[in-house]
Structure formats: C-alpha cells, structure tokens
Design an enzyme around this catalytic site. Sequence first.
Site, mmCIF file in Angstrom:
data_model
loop_
_atom_site.group_PDB
_atom_site.id
_atom_site.type_symbol
_atom_site.label_atom_id
_atom_site.label_comp_id
_atom_site.label_asym_id
_atom_site.label_seq_id
_atom_site.Cartn_x
_atom_site.Cartn_y
_atom_site.Cartn_z
ATOM 1 C CB SER A 49 -73.841 -47.966 -1.147
ATOM 2 O OG SER A 49 -73.898 -46.829 -0.335
HETATM 3 N N1 SAH Z 1 -74.065 -47.005 4.196
HETATM 4 C C1 SAH Z 1 -75.436 -47.178 3.744
HETATM 5 C C2 SAH Z 1 -75.786 -46.245 2.605
HETATM 6 C C3 SAH Z 1 -76.524 -45.155 3.148
HETATM 7 S S1 SAH Z 1 -77.157 -43.871 2.150
HETATM 8 C C4 SAH Z 1 -75.763 -48.597 3.423
HETATM 9 O O1 SAH Z 1 -74.856 -49.447 3.424
HETATM 10 O O2 SAH Z 1 -76.930 -48.895 3.206
HETATM 11 C C5 SAH Z 1 -76.638 -42.498 3.145
HETATM 12 C C6 SAH Z 1 -77.190 -42.432 4.532
HETATM 13 O O3 SAH Z 1 -76.598 -41.306 5.166
HETATM 14 C C7 SAH Z 1 -78.704 -42.210 4.603
HETATM 15 O O4 SAH Z 1 -79.303 -43.191 5.378
HETATM 16 C C8 SAH Z 1 -78.838 -40.818 5.245
HETATM 17 O O5 SAH Z 1 -79.966 -40.675 6.071
HETATM 18 C C9 SAH Z 1 -77.533 -40.746 6.054
HETATM 19 N N2 SAH Z 1 -77.116 -39.398 6.424
HETATM 20 C C10 SAH Z 1 -77.189 -38.259 5.676
HETATM 21 N N3 SAH Z 1 -76.734 -37.191 6.378
HETATM 22 C C11 SAH Z 1 -76.330 -37.689 7.595
HETATM 23 C C12 SAH Z 1 -75.766 -37.097 8.769
HETATM 24 N N4 SAH Z 1 -75.514 -35.784 8.859
HETATM 25 N N5 SAH Z 1 -75.504 -37.888 9.821
HETATM 26 C C13 SAH Z 1 -75.744 -39.231 9.769
HETATM 27 N N6 SAH Z 1 -76.284 -39.838 8.699
HETATM 28 C C14 SAH Z 1 -76.578 -39.096 7.624
#
Ligand code: SAH
Length: 215
Positions: free
Chosen positions: A64
């Site tokens: 993010s």
């Molecule tokens: N918080 C992260 C940003 C992640 S982007 C950081 O600091 O880098 C969003 C993430 O959510 C991705 O890695 C994606 O795989 C995950 N995601 C999407 N759907 C999900 C679900 N149902 N359960 C768990 N993770 C999920």
Amino acid sequence: MIDSFEAKGRRKKLVEELRVKGISDDEVLRAINTVPRHVFMDPAFLSHAYTDKAFPISSGQTISQPYTVAIQTSLLKVSKRDKVLEIGTGSGYQAAVLAEMGVRVYTIERFRDLYIKAQRTLGELGYNADFFYGDGYEGKEQYGPFDGIIITAAIPEIPDKLLKQLKTGGRLVAPVGHSGVQIMTVVTRTDTDIFETSTFGNFVFVPMLKGTVNS
Ligand code: SAH
C-alpha cells in the site's frame, strides 16, 4: 545491514510529506519514520521505497501507499497492547507499522508465498505478529474479539461475520467498493447490536477475493 543513514533520511522526508498531506497522528508518523519500508519492497522498486506510492510485490499484489497506511492506521485509533486483526498481509508493511506501535497484530493472507515471506520479513526486523494463511472473509474468531479490524483489500460490503469479531467500542477500517475506486469506511461497534458508519474519501486497492492460493 537492514537500515542505512540514506534510508533514514528518505523516511524522514516521507514523514514530512505525509504531514503536509494532512496526517497528524504523531504515533503513526513515528512508526512510519521507524519501519524500514525498503525491506518490504520488491528489489526492482527498491529506489522508490520512500516515494508515496503503492508498488507491485509478488503474486500480482501491491504494498500500500504510505499515505493509505497512515490514514488507515490513524482511523483505527489504536493504543498499545490493543488486539488488531489485519486482512491482507501482503508485504507485511502495514502489520509492521502496527507492531511498531505496540499493537498485538493478527494478520491473514490468502497467498501462501506472501504469508511465508511477510512472516520472515517481520521476524528479521524483530517484530512480533501472528500470521495466518487463509481466507480473511472468515476472520479469526478464536483470537477475537478485536479492538480493531483493518482490511487492506477492496471489499464490496462488510460481512457481519467480521463485524461480530469486534469488541464493543472496536473499529473496523476498510476500503468498501468494487474494483476501480473504493470509499474508506469506518464501522464502530458502539454497543452489542449497534454499528455506526462513517466515510473518509476515495482510495484504490486490489480486490479482496475468496479462498486461498497455494503458491
Ligand atoms: N497490507 C499490505 C497490502 C496488501 S495488498 C501491505 O502492507 O503490504 C492486499 C492483500 O490482500 C494482498 O496480498 C491479497 O492477496 C490479500 N487478500 C485479498 N483477498 C484476501 C482474503 N480473502 N483473505 C486474505 N487476504 C486477502
């Protein structure tokens, strides 16, 4: 060496930029000033670690934007030792920012590779958090109820199953909407059956998808 004077200098500039953009929570800014974001980046984007932008990580996901991490963390209004559930571990950067603030973090990721990598990164930096490989739509009832739930992927609507895992007084912060653009939303559980919603502008996240991916 994990950190460097150069990275520290760039981080300080990033924090000043976030202040100008309206982030005022000193504890959030201190955490962003402390956590070495470059350690969470894909090597191809290393030189952009302290640019206020989202960047690709593996498995087609993103780390993010620092401004987004700052907003979501500020909206959670956490205190030390609060229990926070994060859905969407990704690189682990958001989890590290919360851990730096003394929060007990439980974080779920649906890609096995990201789950393993993020766990390793936080371990190397000396941060404690509980990592889970699974579908965040289920939450983690056995570790709840939580003071806060932070969803870091776009969710079309907030499931009751997650709201039920909040303590009374707890807050859920999530970008609500379909692909394209989402509205940052805070739901506060003000009483057992009372949930109050407020919104905080538009953001763009990768989608929250059902099920897990074993790679
Ligand atoms: N918080 C992260 C940003 C992640 S982007 C950081 O600091 O880098 C969003 C993430 O959510 C991705 O890695 C994606 O795989 C995950 N995601 C999407 N759907 C999900 C679900 N149902 N359960 C768990 N993770 C999920």
